[in-house]
Design an enzyme around this catalytic site. Sequence first.
Site, PDB file in Angstrom:
ATOM      1  CG  ASP A   8     -94.245  22.910-107.062  1.00 53.43           C
ATOM      2  OD1 ASP A   8     -94.626  22.371-108.143  1.00 53.43           O
ATOM      3  OD2 ASP A   8     -95.066  23.280-106.391  1.00 53.43           O
ATOM      4  CG  ASP A 129    -102.390  29.042-111.182  1.00 53.28           C
ATOM      5  OD1 ASP A 129    -102.745  27.877-110.952  1.00 53.28           O
ATOM      6  OD2 ASP A 129    -101.335  29.590-111.461  1.00 53.28           O
TER       7      ASP A 129
END
EC number: 5.3.1.16
Length: 242
Positions: A8, A129
């Site tokens: 990330d 998500d």
Amino acid sequence: MILFPAIDLKDGKCVRLQKGDMDKATIFNDDPVDQAQQFHAQGFKYLHMVDLNGAFAGESVNGDPVEKIIRDVDMPVQLGGGIRTLDHIKAWLDRGLTRVILGTIAVRDPDLVYKACELYPGQIAVGIDARGGKVAVEGWAETSELDVIELAQKFEGAGVAAIIFTDIDRDGILTGINWDATLELAKATTIPVIASGGLASMDDIEMMTRPEMQALEGAISGRALYDGRIDVPVALEKLNKV
């Protein structure tokens, strides 16, 4: 069964967040290319990347390290975060990205997902998500009223290569993947599902070897890998047999 190591990116560095909070970022490596090379040397076969800044900005922000990894590390890469137009998709695939992950735009403009799948078969994934069972967008900053399964089923027959399902409430806090919700999603769609959010230990790896988990394509691991909670050689050996 694939174990995807996660990189990330925030401000050009490898970080992990807690529950998607950009203010709670732990830096694990200042050099994303070095991190990708480490994962490759450990024997991982596929890399998962997210441009965290891009998810908020609506366009790629950490493009340089991603391009360097595509160029210098011999691993297929899937990338999400800020990819919201057909031009964005084409640009990344032209640079050698293996798979593009569409998140916010899959909620805002499902037709674009259909068009992208038509243009680039096998190279389009959808990132779903969830917070409390509802789909979150804009870098997890907003929660919609859309149900996870409802969104997934919009793309039945579209040609989506995979759904990356993340339980935000578990992401980055090492409490274990929400296997119940992940399997519920996998059973509700024919699209392969990748589990994400909270993979904590070798117990999750053992869970991935169970027969009922064969509905999944794999799972993503971030903090547990960086913290050394996963015995990588043992984990990969187990999963390669599944």
